[in-house]
Design a protein around this motif. Structure first.
Motif, PDB file in Angstrom:
ATOM      1  N   LEU B   7      31.965  52.791 -78.385  1.00  0.00           N
ATOM      2  CA  LEU B   7      32.690  52.641 -79.633  1.00  0.00           C
ATOM      3  C   LEU B   7      34.130  53.116 -79.562  1.00  0.00           C
ATOM      4  CD1 LEU B   7      29.637  53.780 -81.693  1.00  0.00           C
ATOM      5  CD2 LEU B   7      30.646  51.515 -81.760  1.00  0.00           C
ATOM      6  N   ASP B   8      34.474  53.909 -78.582  1.00  0.00           N
ATOM      7  CA  ASP B   8      35.837  54.426 -78.448  1.00  0.00           C
ATOM      8  C   ASP B   8      36.355  54.135 -77.050  1.00  0.00           C
ATOM      9  OD1 ASP B   8      34.143  56.926 -79.971  1.00  0.00           O
ATOM     10  OD2 ASP B   8      35.822  55.999 -81.046  1.00  0.00           O
ATOM     11  N   SER B   9      37.542  53.564 -76.955  1.00  0.00           N
ATOM     12  CA  SER B   9      38.107  53.323 -75.641  1.00  0.00           C
ATOM     13  C   SER B   9      38.766  54.593 -75.084  1.00  0.00           C
ATOM     14  CB  SER B   9      39.143  52.197 -75.707  1.00  0.00           C
ATOM     15  OG  SER B   9      40.185  52.523 -76.604  1.00  0.00           O
ATOM     16  N   HIS B  10      39.171  55.492 -75.989  1.00  0.00           N
ATOM     17  CA  HIS B  10      39.834  56.725 -75.568  1.00  0.00           C
ATOM     18  C   HIS B  10      39.470  57.849 -76.527  1.00  0.00           C
ATOM     19  CE1 HIS B  10      43.820  59.111 -74.900  1.00  0.00           C
ATOM     20  NE2 HIS B  10      42.878  59.532 -74.090  1.00  0.00           N
ATOM     21  N   VAL B  11      39.076  58.991 -75.973  1.00  0.00           N
ATOM     22  CA  VAL B  11      38.784  60.185 -76.756  1.00  0.00           C
ATOM     23  C   VAL B  11      39.590  61.338 -76.170  1.00  0.00           C
ATOM     24  CG1 VAL B  11      37.004  61.879 -77.316  1.00  0.00           C
ATOM     25  CG2 VAL B  11      36.470  59.443 -77.434  1.00  0.00           C
ATOM     26  N   SER B  12      40.214  62.092 -77.051  1.00  0.00           N
ATOM     27  CA  SER B  12      41.014  63.232 -76.615  1.00  0.00           C
ATOM     28  C   SER B  12      40.485  64.488 -77.295  1.00  0.00           C
ATOM     29  CB  SER B  12      42.486  63.000 -76.964  1.00  0.00           C
ATOM     30  OG  SER B  12      43.282  64.049 -76.488  1.00  0.00           O
ATOM     31  N   VAL B  13      40.203  65.539 -76.517  1.00  0.00           N
ATOM     32  CA  VAL B  13      39.702  66.799 -77.067  1.00  0.00           C
ATOM     33  C   VAL B  13      40.476  67.954 -76.448  1.00  0.00           C
ATOM     34  CG1 VAL B  13      37.378  65.847 -77.408  1.00  0.00           C
ATOM     35  CG2 VAL B  13      37.904  67.102 -75.316  1.00  0.00           C
ATOM     36  N   SER B  14      40.433  69.068 -77.104  1.00  0.00           N
ATOM     37  CA  SER B  14      41.033  70.280 -76.553  1.00  0.00           C
ATOM     38  C   SER B  14      40.016  70.997 -75.675  1.00  0.00           C
ATOM     39  CB  SER B  14      41.495  71.221 -77.672  1.00  0.00           C
ATOM     40  OG  SER B  14      42.500  70.613 -78.450  1.00  0.00           O
ATOM     41  N   GLU B  15      40.501  71.664 -74.664  1.00  0.00           N
ATOM     42  CA  GLU B  15      39.626  72.421 -73.770  1.00  0.00           C
ATOM     43  C   GLU B  15      38.823  73.434 -74.586  1.00  0.00           C
ATOM     44  OE1 GLU B  15      41.680  74.656 -70.757  1.00  0.00           O
ATOM     45  OE2 GLU B  15      40.005  74.510 -69.361  1.00  0.00           O
ATOM     46  N   GLY B  16      37.505  73.500 -74.317  1.00  0.00           N
ATOM     47  CA  GLY B  16      36.658  74.444 -75.032  1.00  0.00           C
ATOM     48  C   GLY B  16      36.020  73.898 -76.296  1.00  0.00           C
ATOM     49  N   THR B  17      36.417  72.705 -76.718  1.00  0.00           N
ATOM     50  CA  THR B  17      35.829  72.091 -77.920  1.00  0.00           C
ATOM     51  C   THR B  17      34.765  71.069 -77.513  1.00  0.00           C
ATOM     52  OG1 THR B  17      37.479  70.322 -78.051  1.00  0.00           O
ATOM     53  CG2 THR B  17      37.983  72.394 -79.177  1.00  0.00           C
ATOM     54  N   PRO B  18      33.895  70.687 -78.465  1.00  0.00           N
ATOM     55  CA  PRO B  18      32.805  69.758 -78.106  1.00  0.00           C
ATOM     56  C   PRO B  18      33.307  68.348 -77.775  1.00  0.00           C
ATOM     57  CG  PRO B  18      32.287  70.971 -80.109  1.00  0.00           C
ATOM     58  CD  PRO B  18      33.728  71.221 -79.820  1.00  0.00           C
ATOM     59  N   VAL B  19      32.510  67.687 -76.950  1.00  0.00           N
ATOM     60  CA  VAL B  19      32.777  66.306 -76.568  1.00  0.00           C
ATOM     61  C   VAL B  19      31.678  65.404 -77.140  1.00  0.00           C
ATOM     62  CG1 VAL B  19      32.958  64.681 -74.637  1.00  0.00           C
ATOM     63  CG2 VAL B  19      33.897  66.988 -74.410  1.00  0.00           C
ATOM     64  N   LEU B  20      32.085  64.277 -77.716  1.00  0.00           N
ATOM     65  CA  LEU B  20      31.139  63.265 -78.178  1.00  0.00           C
ATOM     66  C   LEU B  20      31.669  61.900 -77.752  1.00  0.00           C
ATOM     67  CD1 LEU B  20      28.752  62.111 -79.820  1.00  0.00           C
ATOM     68  CD2 LEU B  20      30.251  62.170 -81.840  1.00  0.00           C
ATOM     69  N   LEU B  21      30.921  61.221 -76.897  1.00  0.00           N
ATOM     70  CA  LEU B  21      31.260  59.859 -76.495  1.00  0.00           C
ATOM     71  C   LEU B  21      30.129  58.961 -76.987  1.00  0.00           C
ATOM     72  CD1 LEU B  21      32.508  60.464 -72.832  1.00  0.00           C
ATOM     73  CD2 LEU B  21      33.776  60.632 -74.973  1.00  0.00           C
ATOM     74  N   ARG B  22      30.494  57.950 -77.766  1.00  0.00           N
ATOM     75  CA  ARG B  22      29.489  57.171 -78.477  1.00  0.00           C
ATOM     76  C   ARG B  22      29.138  55.871 -77.749  1.00  0.00           C
ATOM     77  NH1 ARG B  22      31.699  56.302 -84.290  1.00  0.00           N
ATOM     78  NH2 ARG B  22      33.628  55.860 -83.140  1.00  0.00           N
ATOM     79  N   CYS B  23      27.849  55.540 -77.803  1.00  0.00           N
ATOM     80  CA  CYS B  23      27.351  54.335 -77.142  1.00  0.00           C
ATOM     81  C   CYS B  23      26.217  53.762 -77.982  1.00  0.00           C
ATOM     82  CB  CYS B  23      26.852  54.668 -75.740  1.00  0.00           C
ATOM     83  SG  CYS B  23      26.019  53.288 -74.906  1.00  0.00           S
ATOM     84  N   LYS B 106      32.452  49.021 -71.535  1.00  0.00           N
ATOM     85  CA  LYS B 106      33.853  48.898 -71.122  1.00  0.00           C
ATOM     86  C   LYS B 106      34.460  50.237 -70.724  1.00  0.00           C
ATOM     87  CE  LYS B 106      34.889  44.706 -73.703  1.00  0.00           C
ATOM     88  NZ  LYS B 106      35.776  44.046 -74.687  1.00  0.00           N
ATOM     89  N   GLY B 107      33.775  51.313 -71.035  1.00  0.00           N
ATOM     90  CA  GLY B 107      34.263  52.615 -70.630  1.00  0.00           C
ATOM     91  C   GLY B 107      34.991  53.342 -71.740  1.00  0.00           C
ATOM     92  N   THR B 108      34.921  54.671 -71.709  1.00  0.00           N
ATOM     93  CA  THR B 108      35.677  55.547 -72.609  1.00  0.00           C
ATOM     94  C   THR B 108      36.448  56.537 -71.753  1.00  0.00           C
ATOM     95  OG1 THR B 108      34.057  55.416 -74.391  1.00  0.00           O
ATOM     96  CG2 THR B 108      35.570  57.292 -74.416  1.00  0.00           C
ATOM     97  N   ARG B 109      37.740  56.557 -71.950  1.00  0.00           N
ATOM     98  CA  ARG B 109      38.559  57.509 -71.198  1.00  0.00           C
ATOM     99  C   ARG B 109      38.637  58.809 -71.972  1.00  0.00           C
ATOM    100  NH1 ARG B 109      44.210  58.437 -70.824  1.00  0.00           N
ATOM    101  NH2 ARG B 109      44.628  56.675 -72.187  1.00  0.00           N
ATOM    102  N   LEU B 110      38.191  59.885 -71.328  1.00  0.00           N
ATOM    103  CA  LEU B 110      38.221  61.210 -71.943  1.00  0.00           C
ATOM    104  C   LEU B 110      39.422  61.979 -71.424  1.00  0.00           C
ATOM    105  CD1 LEU B 110      36.888  63.450 -73.664  1.00  0.00           C
ATOM    106  CD2 LEU B 110      35.649  64.142 -71.600  1.00  0.00           C
ATOM    107  N   SER B 111      40.255  62.424 -72.349  1.00  0.00           N
ATOM    108  CA  SER B 111      41.368  63.311 -72.025  1.00  0.00           C
ATOM    109  C   SER B 111      41.060  64.698 -72.552  1.00  0.00           C
ATOM    110  CB  SER B 111      42.665  62.808 -72.662  1.00  0.00           C
ATOM    111  OG  SER B 111      43.014  61.536 -72.161  1.00  0.00           O
ATOM    112  N   VAL B 112      41.378  65.719 -71.773  1.00  0.00           N
ATOM    113  CA  VAL B 112      41.153  67.098 -72.173  1.00  0.00           C
ATOM    114  C   VAL B 112      42.497  67.818 -72.174  1.00  0.00           C
ATOM    115  CG1 VAL B 112      39.919  69.239 -71.720  1.00  0.00           C
ATOM    116  CG2 VAL B 112      38.852  67.037 -71.162  1.00  0.00           C
ATOM    117  N   ILE B 113      42.841  68.361 -73.321  1.00  0.00           N
ATOM    118  CA  ILE B 113      44.152  68.992 -73.502  1.00  0.00           C
ATOM    119  C   ILE B 113      44.004  70.503 -73.367  1.00  0.00           C
ATOM    120  CG2 ILE B 113      46.091  69.260 -75.089  1.00  0.00           C
ATOM    121  CD1 ILE B 113      44.997  66.694 -76.496  1.00  0.00           C
TER     122      ILE B 113
END
Lengths: 114, 114
Positions: B7-23, B106-113
């Motif tokens: 559902l998301d092509s790109h997800v950005s989260v801060s280091e130490g916070t939860p990650v959710l990638l949807r499928c 199609k993939g979700t790119r996860l960025s961690v800030i």
């Protein structure tokens, strides 16, 4: 060497060249796969070999020719490619071609066609 | 036929916070579901796999996913993101019988800030 290996890791070729990509798996698996990964597109399955027999050819142009001499080795022969064939080519293997088996991937060959 | 939607092509989260990638998936039969991760210039690595056993599946590197048949979902989560989690994540569906190949999202790119 463990897992799935691919050589070369990078390849630059002209449209008139002939080259081959090599994949080797050290996992004792019986099924091997070629995938194409292009930017902005989903992973595309190209070919499947199960016990050395080709079981899937996903409408791949004839300028790509696979070869599977045994269960451990898989080749992709390339000739007269087009610039749009530039992509990351991934090899994978699994226990056999039965659905539900996870596939183990190699690092890929980054192909650039000039 | 099987299909999978990330559902998301790109997800950005801060280091130490939860990650959710949807499928979300679609399958006519009992599915096998996988999550793979791909770090830059690397092949795909299996994170976890669901094959009709426990609905909550634990994978490597602290990731887990829950199979929800009523929602046809298989979301990937991690309680606390690490910088090394930055990568491309693929949700994959297959079926438990026959020779149906894996179907990749199609993939979700996860960025961690930091």
């Amino acid at each position: 060497e463990t897992g799935v290996t691919q050589t070369p890791r990078h390849l630059v070729m002209g449209m008139t060249n002939k080259k081959s990509l090599k994949c080797e798996q050290h996992l004792g698996h019986n099924a091997m796969y070629w995938y194409k990964q292009s930017a902005k597109k989903p992973l595309e399955l190209m070919f499947v070999y199960n016990f050395k027999e080709q079981t899937e050819n996903n409408s791949v142009p004839s300028r790509f020719s696979p070869e599977c001499p045994n269960s451990s080795h898989l080749f992709l022969h390339l000739h007269t490619l087009q610039p749009e064939d530039s992509a990351l080519y991934l090899c994978a293997s699994s226990q056999d071609g039965t659905s539900g088996n996870e596939q183990f991937f190699g690092p890929g060959t980054r192909l650039t066609v000039l | 036929a099987q299909s999978v939607t990330q559902l998301d092509s790109h997800v950005s989260v801060s280091e130490g916070t939860p990650v959710l990638l949807r499928c979300n998936y679609s399958s006519s039969y009992s599915p096998s579901l996988f999550w793979y991760v791909q770090h830059p210039n690397k092949g795909l690595q299996l994170l976890l796999k669901y094959t009709s056993a426990a609905t909550l599946v634990k994978g490597i590197n602290g990731f887990e996913a829950e199979f929800k048949k009523s929602e046809t979902s298989f979301h990937l989560t991690k309680p606390s993101a690490h910088m090394s989690d930055a990568a491309e994540y693929f949700c994959v569906v297959s079926v438990l019988s026959g020779n149906t190949p894996l179907v990749f999202g199609k993939g979700t790119r996860l960025s961690v800030i930091a």
